[in-house]
Motif scaffolding. Structure first.
Motif, short mmCIF file in Angstrom:
data_model
loop_
_atom_site.label_atom_id
_atom_site.label_comp_id
_atom_site.label_asym_id
_atom_site.label_seq_id
_atom_site.Cartn_x
_atom_site.Cartn_y
_atom_site.Cartn_z
N PRO A 194 0.81 -1.23 0.00
CA PRO A 194 0.00 0.00 0.00
C PRO A 194 0.84 1.28 0.00
N ILE A 195 2.06 1.21 0.49
CA ILE A 195 2.91 2.40 0.55
C ILE A 195 3.34 2.84 -0.84
N LEU A 196 3.52 1.88 -1.75
CA LEU A 196 4.02 2.21 -3.09
C LEU A 196 2.97 2.83 -3.99
N LYS A 197 1.73 2.68 -3.65
CA LYS A 197 0.64 3.30 -4.39
C LYS A 197 0.71 3.01 -5.89
N PHE A 198 0.54 1.75 -6.23
CA PHE A 198 0.45 1.40 -7.64
C PHE A 198 -0.81 2.00 -8.22
N ARG A 199 -0.73 2.44 -9.46
CA ARG A 199 -1.88 2.95 -10.20
C ARG A 199 -2.09 2.05 -11.40
N ARG A 200 -3.33 1.99 -11.89
CA ARG A 200 -3.67 1.13 -13.04
C ARG A 200 -3.84 1.96 -14.30
N GLN A 201 -3.45 1.37 -15.41
CA GLN A 201 -3.64 1.96 -16.75
C GLN A 201 -3.20 3.42 -16.78
N VAL A 202 -1.93 3.61 -16.46
CA VAL A 202 -1.36 4.96 -16.40
C VAL A 202 -0.83 5.36 -17.77
N PRO A 203 -1.30 6.47 -18.31
CA PRO A 203 -0.77 6.91 -19.61
C PRO A 203 0.65 7.46 -19.45
N ILE A 204 1.56 6.87 -20.21
CA ILE A 204 2.95 7.35 -20.24
C ILE A 204 3.31 7.44 -21.72
N GLY A 205 3.41 8.65 -22.20
CA GLY A 205 3.64 8.85 -23.63
C GLY A 205 2.48 8.26 -24.41
N PRO A 206 2.75 7.50 -25.45
CA PRO A 206 1.66 6.92 -26.25
C PRO A 206 1.12 5.61 -25.68
N TYR A 207 1.64 5.18 -24.54
CA TYR A 207 1.27 3.88 -23.98
C TYR A 207 0.47 4.02 -22.69
N HIS A 208 -0.19 2.93 -22.32
CA HIS A 208 -0.86 2.82 -21.03
C HIS A 208 -0.19 1.68 -20.28
N ALA A 209 0.45 1.99 -19.16
CA ALA A 209 1.10 0.97 -18.34
C ALA A 209 0.03 0.26 -17.52
N ASP A 210 0.07 -1.07 -17.49
CA ASP A 210 -0.93 -1.82 -16.72
C ASP A 210 -0.92 -1.40 -15.26
N PHE A 211 0.26 -1.41 -14.65
CA PHE A 211 0.42 -0.98 -13.25
C PHE A 211 1.69 -0.16 -13.16
N CYS A 212 1.63 0.94 -12.43
CA CYS A 212 2.78 1.82 -12.32
C CYS A 212 2.90 2.33 -10.89
N SER A 213 4.11 2.23 -10.34
CA SER A 213 4.43 2.87 -9.07
C SER A 213 5.43 3.97 -9.40
N HIS A 214 4.97 5.21 -9.32
CA HIS A 214 5.86 6.32 -9.61
C HIS A 214 6.96 6.40 -8.55
N ALA A 215 6.62 6.07 -7.29
CA ALA A 215 7.59 6.14 -6.20
C ALA A 215 8.74 5.17 -6.44
N ALA A 216 8.45 3.96 -6.89
CA ALA A 216 9.48 2.95 -7.14
C ALA A 216 10.01 3.01 -8.57
N ARG A 217 9.40 3.85 -9.41
CA ARG A 217 9.75 3.95 -10.83
C ARG A 217 9.69 2.57 -11.48
N LEU A 218 8.61 1.85 -11.18
CA LEU A 218 8.43 0.49 -11.67
C LEU A 218 7.10 0.36 -12.40
N ILE A 219 7.14 -0.31 -13.55
CA ILE A 219 5.94 -0.61 -14.31
C ILE A 219 5.81 -2.12 -14.39
N VAL A 220 4.61 -2.62 -14.10
CA VAL A 220 4.32 -4.04 -14.19
C VAL A 220 3.34 -4.23 -15.34
N GLU A 221 3.73 -5.08 -16.29
CA GLU A 221 2.89 -5.37 -17.45
C GLU A 221 2.39 -6.80 -17.37
N ILE A 222 1.12 -7.01 -17.65
CA ILE A 222 0.52 -8.33 -17.72
C ILE A 222 0.28 -8.62 -19.19
#
Length: 130
Positions: A45-73
């Motif tokens: 819960p601390i990392l606050k993942f967000r879903r379907q985050v627009p980054i440039g022309p793409y949508h990241a499935d899950f993104c934690s801006h704090a960890a600078r990590l994107i998880v793709e399924i």
């Protein structure tokens, strides 16, 4: 000052259809995405993942801006889209994010292992940080 020279934030600079598309993707999420979303919210819960985050022309499935990590399924169709996935990963890495990918089957059959792998990647990225 927040935003660019005109005071506009990155979200305000996005085309109007981008936000609509993000909402649509969240509402029509598949079962693997829903399961992983619940697991990430419970385990990190601390990392606050967000879903379907627009980054440039793409949508990241899950993104934690704090960890600078994107998880793709990746669904079954990603086997034939390896070149576009590689281009997408290069773009996201250029934006400063680490990208980790999992197949739908991995999420459905080994959710605990997927969450553990994400935790290991976050720990590795934050090594040496407070």
């Amino acid at each position: 000052m927040r935003g660019n020279a005109e005071g506009l934030t990155k979200r305000q600079l996005l085309p109007a259809t981008t936000v609509t598309r993000s909402r649509e993707l969240r509402q029509n999420a598949g079962e693997p995405e829903r399961r992983l979303w619940r697991a990430l919210r419970e385990s990190s819960p601390i990392l606050k993942f967000r879903r379907q985050v627009p980054i440039g022309p793409y949508h990241a499935d899950f993104c934690s801006h704090a960890a600078r990590l994107i998880v793709e399924i990746d669904g079954d169709d990603h086997a034939v889209k390896s070149e576009s996935d590689a281009a997408r990963t290069r773009f996201l890495k250029h934006e400063g994010y680490d990208v980790i990918r999992f197949a739908n089957a991995d999420v459905m059959t080994n959710l605990d292992g997927v969450v553990a792998a994400i935790g290991v990647r976050i720990a590795h990225r934050q090594k040496g940080r407070p």
